[in-house]
Design an enzyme around this catalytic site. Sequence first.
Site, PDB file in Angstrom:
ATOM      1  N   THR A  52      -6.635   1.535  19.088  1.00  0.00           N
ATOM      2  CA  THR A  52      -5.576   2.460  18.681  1.00  0.00           C
ATOM      3  C   THR A  52      -6.178   3.612  17.883  1.00  0.00           C
ATOM      4  O   THR A  52      -5.930   4.782  18.171  1.00  0.00           O
ATOM      5  CB  THR A  52      -4.487   1.715  17.880  1.00  0.00           C
ATOM      6  OG1 THR A  52      -4.047   0.619  18.669  1.00  0.00           O
ATOM      7  CG2 THR A  52      -3.311   2.623  17.585  1.00  0.00           C
ATOM      8  N   LYS A  80      -6.500   1.052  -5.165  1.00  0.00           N
ATOM      9  CA  LYS A  80      -6.293   1.335  -6.604  1.00  0.00           C
ATOM     10  C   LYS A  80      -4.816   1.230  -6.968  1.00  0.00           C
ATOM     11  O   LYS A  80      -4.436   1.481  -8.099  1.00  0.00           O
ATOM     12  CB  LYS A  80      -6.775   2.753  -6.927  1.00  0.00           C
ATOM     13  CG  LYS A  80      -8.230   3.016  -6.631  1.00  0.00           C
ATOM     14  CD  LYS A  80      -8.549   4.466  -6.996  1.00  0.00           C
ATOM     15  CE  LYS A  80      -9.965   4.834  -6.634  1.00  0.00           C
ATOM     16  NZ  LYS A  80     -10.194   6.278  -6.796  1.00  0.00           N
TER      17      LYS A  80
HETATM   18  C1  NCD Z   1      -2.457  -4.816  19.435  1.00  0.00           C
HETATM   19  C2  NCD Z   1      -1.926  -4.662  18.034  1.00  0.00           C
HETATM   20  O1  NCD Z   1      -2.624  -4.146  17.157  1.00  0.00           O
HETATM   21  O2  NCD Z   1      -0.776  -5.039  17.843  1.00  0.00           O
HETATM   22  N1  NCD Z   1      -3.672  -4.174  19.629  1.00  0.00           N
HETATM   23  C3  NCD Z   1      -3.680  -2.867  19.993  1.00  0.00           C
HETATM   24  O3  NCD Z   1      -3.248  -2.000  19.265  1.00  0.00           O
HETATM   25  N2  NCD Z   1      -4.126  -2.558  21.217  1.00  0.00           N
HETATM   26  C4  NCD Z   1      -2.469  -6.225  19.916  1.00  0.00           C
HETATM   27  C5  NCD Z   1      -3.235  -7.245  19.112  1.00  0.00           C
HETATM   28  O4  NCD Z   1      -3.829  -6.935  18.082  1.00  0.00           O
HETATM   29  O5  NCD Z   1      -3.232  -8.388  19.549  1.00  0.00           O
END
Ligand code: NCD
Length: 312
Positions: A52, A80
């Site tokens: 992401t 902090k």
């Molecule tokens: C997901 C999340 O962060 O919710 N990952 C992501 O953003 N691709 C899924 C996960 O962490 O399992």
Amino acid sequence: MRHLISPLDFSAEEINQLLDLATDIKENREKYSEVCHGKKLATLFYEPSTRTRLSFEAAMLNLGGSVLGFSSADSSSASKGESVADTIRIISCYADICAMRHPKEGAPLVASLHSGIPVINAGDGGHHHPTQTLTDLLTIRSLKGKLNNLTIGLCGDLKFGRTVHSLINALVRYANISFVLIAPKELALPDYIRENVLVANNIPFREVESMEEVMGELDVLYMTRVQKERFFNEQDYVRLKDVYILDKDKMQNAKEDMIILHPLPRVNEISVEIDKDPRAAYFKQAQFGVYARMALILTLLNIKVDEANAER
Ligand code: NCD
């Protein structure tokens, strides 16, 4: 000024426009390569992330903009004791748009109330993950050619998995969608989504525990990771973590044109032998995430490609 906090912040029509834009970006990368020149994206990540955060950064760089931010709460003033409200007031002076991931449900919403720039929810606790949903919709629409008339299997941690919560909210707006919810009882979809989203919208759905018995019905199989970080005790996680492992055997009854999605990261829930199966679409999905986020940044900054290119 607009934010993206919940998958329903955009109308179905706006989502379709955004997916059209993402598709145009995918096909005409060069046309978009300088449209965000001089703009900055801040990534405020209070929780771990690979795809992401980096796909947001790649998206802004691909648009000719620049990026700044932090990748853990420890390296920010949150350690902090600074509040999200104060942090976003400051970030509003440094950047034009921001993406925030936070372990607390609602933190990006709070940020949006104090922000001078568009805030994008990049995942808030076990609640929502709307940009993963844009990615998922773009992937399904690109690979299946439609977002209606589909039977979607959602498998794994439907309780804590925010990607599933957001995807269900978004998909119920398309015609003739039905869901098969595949989870052990302890990881079943929360009541507030089952009742307020599925039942309230008269969406056909079934809840099952066995993946094999439903495999042949599915057009899309959306696998998820058991969300270790949301468990209250380690023993429960250990007991449930390998409850579903998709392998060649389980794929035997799957349709020839079913697609397998996973937001990633994968732990054990998809055997690596499946990666070679032409139906495995999870790595393509991660690539679609960059185009979806490029389209989102342009939409929230209200940048029109032709106008931006004409001005330069
Ligand atoms: C997901 C999340 O962060 O919710 N990952 C992501 O953003 N691709 C899924 C996960 O962490 O399992």
